[in-house]
Design a protein around this motif. Structure first.
Motif, short mmCIF file in Angstrom:
data_model
loop_
_atom_site.label_atom_id
_atom_site.label_comp_id
_atom_site.label_asym_id
_atom_site.label_seq_id
_atom_site.Cartn_x
_atom_site.Cartn_y
_atom_site.Cartn_z
N ALA A 41 0.82 -1.22 0.00
CA ALA A 41 0.00 0.00 0.00
C ALA A 41 0.86 1.27 0.00
O ALA A 41 0.33 2.37 -0.22
CB ALA A 41 -0.91 -0.01 1.23
N ALA A 42 2.16 1.13 0.25
CA ALA A 42 3.01 2.32 0.27
C ALA A 42 3.30 2.76 -1.16
O ALA A 42 3.48 1.93 -2.05
CB ALA A 42 4.32 2.01 0.99
N ARG A 43 3.33 4.07 -1.37
CA ARG A 43 3.66 4.53 -2.72
C ARG A 43 5.18 4.65 -2.85
O ARG A 43 5.80 5.54 -2.26
CB ARG A 43 3.00 5.88 -3.01
N VAL A 44 5.77 3.72 -3.59
CA VAL A 44 7.22 3.72 -3.79
C VAL A 44 7.47 3.80 -5.30
O VAL A 44 6.96 2.98 -6.06
CB VAL A 44 7.87 2.43 -3.23
N VAL A 45 8.21 4.80 -5.74
CA VAL A 45 8.42 5.03 -7.17
C VAL A 45 9.92 5.18 -7.43
O VAL A 45 10.65 5.70 -6.60
CB VAL A 45 7.72 6.34 -7.63
N GLY A 46 10.37 4.73 -8.59
CA GLY A 46 11.79 4.86 -8.94
C GLY A 46 12.08 6.27 -9.46
O GLY A 46 11.28 6.85 -10.19
N ALA A 47 13.27 6.76 -9.09
CA ALA A 47 13.66 8.11 -9.54
C ALA A 47 13.84 8.15 -11.06
O ALA A 47 13.53 9.16 -11.71
CB ALA A 47 14.97 8.51 -8.87
N ASP A 58 23.66 1.06 12.63
CA ASP A 58 24.33 0.04 13.44
C ASP A 58 23.36 -1.06 13.86
O ASP A 58 23.39 -1.56 14.98
CB ASP A 58 24.95 0.65 14.71
N GLY A 59 22.43 -1.40 12.99
CA GLY A 59 21.53 -2.51 13.26
C GLY A 59 20.43 -2.21 14.25
O GLY A 59 19.59 -3.07 14.52
N SER A 60 20.37 -1.00 14.79
CA SER A 60 19.30 -0.71 15.76
C SER A 60 18.36 0.34 15.17
O SER A 60 18.76 1.17 14.38
CB SER A 60 19.90 -0.19 17.07
N VAL A 61 17.12 0.28 15.59
CA VAL A 61 16.16 1.25 15.07
C VAL A 61 16.56 2.64 15.51
O VAL A 61 16.87 2.87 16.67
CB VAL A 61 14.74 0.94 15.60
N ARG A 62 16.61 3.54 14.57
CA ARG A 62 17.01 4.89 14.97
C ARG A 62 15.85 5.87 14.82
O ARG A 62 15.64 6.71 15.65
CB ARG A 62 18.19 5.35 14.15
N ASP A 63 15.14 5.72 13.72
CA ASP A 63 14.17 6.77 13.44
C ASP A 63 13.15 6.27 12.44
O ASP A 63 13.34 5.22 11.82
CB ASP A 63 14.91 7.97 12.85
N THR A 64 12.13 7.07 12.26
CA THR A 64 11.19 6.79 11.17
C THR A 64 10.99 8.06 10.36
O THR A 64 11.08 9.17 10.90
CB THR A 64 9.81 6.31 11.68
N VAL A 65 10.75 7.86 9.09
CA VAL A 65 10.44 8.99 8.21
C VAL A 65 9.06 8.72 7.63
O VAL A 65 8.80 7.62 7.13
CB VAL A 65 11.49 9.09 7.07
N VAL A 66 8.19 9.69 7.73
CA VAL A 66 6.83 9.54 7.21
C VAL A 66 6.73 10.31 5.90
O VAL A 66 7.19 11.46 5.81
CB VAL A 66 5.80 10.09 8.23
N ALA A 67 6.18 9.66 4.89
CA ALA A 67 6.14 10.32 3.57
C ALA A 67 4.90 9.90 2.80
O ALA A 67 4.40 8.79 2.97
CB ALA A 67 7.39 9.94 2.78
N ASP A 68 4.43 10.80 1.96
CA ASP A 68 3.35 10.43 1.04
C ASP A 68 3.89 9.51 -0.05
O ASP A 68 3.22 8.59 -0.50
CB ASP A 68 2.74 11.68 0.40
N THR A 69 5.11 9.80 -0.49
CA THR A 69 5.74 8.99 -1.54
C THR A 69 7.19 8.75 -1.17
O THR A 69 7.88 9.67 -0.69
CB THR A 69 5.69 9.73 -2.90
N VAL A 70 7.64 7.52 -1.39
CA VAL A 70 9.08 7.20 -1.25
C VAL A 70 9.64 7.05 -2.66
O VAL A 70 9.09 6.31 -3.48
CB VAL A 70 9.28 5.88 -0.46
N ILE A 71 10.70 7.80 -2.94
CA ILE A 71 11.32 7.72 -4.27
C ILE A 71 12.69 7.06 -4.11
O ILE A 71 13.52 7.53 -3.32
CB ILE A 71 11.47 9.12 -4.89
N SER A 72 12.91 5.96 -4.81
CA SER A 72 14.21 5.29 -4.66
C SER A 72 15.12 5.69 -5.81
O SER A 72 14.77 5.58 -6.98
CB SER A 72 14.03 3.77 -4.62
N ALA A 73 16.27 6.20 -5.41
CA ALA A 73 17.28 6.64 -6.40
C ALA A 73 18.55 5.88 -6.08
O ALA A 73 19.55 6.45 -5.65
CB ALA A 73 17.47 8.16 -6.30
#
Ligand SMILES: Cc1cc2nc3c(=O)[nH]c(=O)nc-3n(C[C@H](O)[C@H](O)[C@H](O)COP(=O)(O)OP(=O)(O)OC[C@H]3O[C@@H](n4cnc5c(N)ncnc54)[C@H](O)[C@@H]3O)c2cc1C
Length: 449
Positions: free
Chosen positions: A152-158, A313-328
């Protein structure tokens, strides 16, 4: 329209070009004098009219002024990612196509557009018909983001986004809907900077470009307010070009915020980002945050938004919330493209450019690579035993079909796009394959022999 010089890092553009035929090391770039007789020159097919195909044609033409050289492209228009990858507001970087025009206008190289080799003509037929075949078909698909992710996440290629903004007729228009107010861009290379700039630069910055306005307004229908650029490497090892990062840092109305830099983070990128943060614009329209040393681990969905978990370093650090994730995060071979493996080991088949080296380096790197491949070809032809000549284009042109566009056809398309440019644009591209074919249709094709 800006056009930073050295868009692609020098270190990348100087990558050595490994030999696809290890037994045949590249020779000197221009051995001996040019052949002056058509009879002595080989017939040459080049598949792909991007920079590597065109640079290979240049070098081979120089050596064999009378050789029959035919450049095939699946699309009815030439020049590959020069037309459909390089950012529309970087017209200076696209200008290299003018030197390739000369090949087709004056140097007798033939363009056969609108033929996908491997579909309309098999690779085996091509390798039988020509003395030399050069595969310069590039790397066309965005590298998939290989982490758990909600469908359901919107993930699009750059790459898809940049192609869409460049009017590529093969990009599904549905991909070009609004990216939303909050965008995460994964990857710290030049393509990631291109996408960020296209999403947050004031629209006025695109004056003089050939951006596809429908794609631009579609992607930005909801104004982009917040971009988070996320990269695995430390800031000093980001793959950006400094000129490209500077361009982002100077965008009017854009706040720059490097996240989590420490005193251990030194170097040009860190200095530039810190300096930009110190000088925020008076009126902000968007914020671009840069996070380094950050590994995207998974993407879930909450309240209709993508929630990307970022590890360090293998541990959860943070979360980023986004309408769209663009992978480049780079490019790979498109799996639905015709298979070339049947001819790859044939002695008259050579590979150049991104198809050879992977998707690394810009136009300049492909010039070097193509020149090396051409030198290898020249050395192989000259050292080889006398061979019965292969017929070249005249033996395959009956397979071309009616959809072929020659260079004259491309010039008709080109003239139409320039003459019909919207206000403030240097051209408005035809974005539909059928329209391109219609514009490129000619009474008599110059690619017939
Ligand atoms: C978004 C983006 C921005 C970039 N910006 C810059 C920049 O500003 N400056 C810079 O120097 N570099 C830039 N680059 C890199 C540059 O575009 C590449 O280095 C270069 O285009 C690779 O050249 P190529 O000839 O190997 O492949 P391509 O340019 O991809 O050309 C391959 C060609 O082969 C054709 N083809 C594929 N399969 C077939 C088939 N079966 N039959 C017939 N034809 C086929 C394709 O249609 C295409 O025309 C950028 C790249 C991207 C993705």
């Amino acid at each position: 329209v800006s056009s930073p010089t050295g868009w692609w890092p020098t270190s990348r553009s100087q990558l050595p070009c490994d030999d696809a035929h290890p037994s045949r090391a590249p020779g000197p770039a221009q051995p001996g004098a040019a052949h002056d007789s058509g009879a002595a020159a080989p017939t040459i097919a080049i598949v792909g009219s991007g920079p590597s195909g065109c640079f290979a044609a240049q070098s081979l033409r120089k050596r064999w002024p009378h050789a029959e050289i035919t450049v095939f492209d699946a699309l009815p228009v030439p020049y590959g990612l020069i037309r459909y990858g390089i950012a529309p507001d970087h017209q200076g970087n696209k200008a290299v196509s003018r030197q390739f025009d000369r090949l087709f206008e004056r140097q007798g190289v033939r363009f056969v557009g609108g033929i996908e080799v491997g579909t309309q003509i098999s690779y085996e037929v091509l390798a039988d018909a020509y003395d030399i075949v050069v595969l310069a078909t590039g790397m066309e698909a965005d590298r998939p983001l290989d982490i758990p992710q909600s469908p359901a996440a919107r993930v699009v290629g750059a790459g898809a986004i940049m192609r869409g903004l460049n009017g590529d007729p093969t990009v599904a228009r549905e991909l070009l809907g609004p990216v939303g107010e909050r965008v995460a861009v994964i990857g710290t290379g030049n393509v990631s900077l291109d996408v960020v700039r296209m999403l947050v630069a004031p629209i006025g910055q695109f004056t003089g470009s050939d951006v596809d306005d429908d794609a631009l307004t579609g992607l930005r229908r909801i104004p982009v307010r917040h971009v988070e650029v996320v990269g695995r490497s430390p800031v000093a090892r980001a793959k950006f070009d400094l000129a490209g990062l500077r361009e982002i840092c100077r965008l009017p109305g854009v706040v720059i915020r490097p996240v989590g830099l420490t005193s251990a983070d030194t170097g040009d990128f860190a200095d530039l980002l810190r300096a930009a943060e110190q000088e925020p614009p008076e009126t902000a329209t968007a914020e671009v945050r840069f996070r380094f040393d950050s590994i995207p681990a998974r993407i879930d969905v909450a309240d209709g938004k993508a929630v990307m978990q970022i590890d360090r370093d293998g541990s959860v650090r943070d979360t980023v919330v986004a309408d769209t994730v663009i992978s480049a995060i780079g490019f790979v071979h498109r799996v639905d493209r015709p298979d070339q493996s049947a001819i790859l080991n044939q002695p008259n088949v050579f590979v150049a450019g991104w198809r050879r080296r992977g998707a690394v380096g810009g136009v300049a790197a492909n010039r070097k690579c193509a020149q090396e491949v051409a030198a290898t070809i020249i050395a192989a032809v000259e050292a080889g035993p006398p061979r019965p000549p292969r017929p070249g284009t005249r033996s395959v042109q009956h397979l071309f079909g009616s959809g072929v566009v020659d260079f004259g056809g491309w010039q008709q398309i080109d003239a139409h796009e320039v003459q019909n440019a919207r206000a403030g644009r240097c051209r408005s591209k035809a974005v539909n394959l059928r329209t391109l074919h219609a514009l490129g249709r000619r009474e008599a094709l110059s690619c017939s022999v």
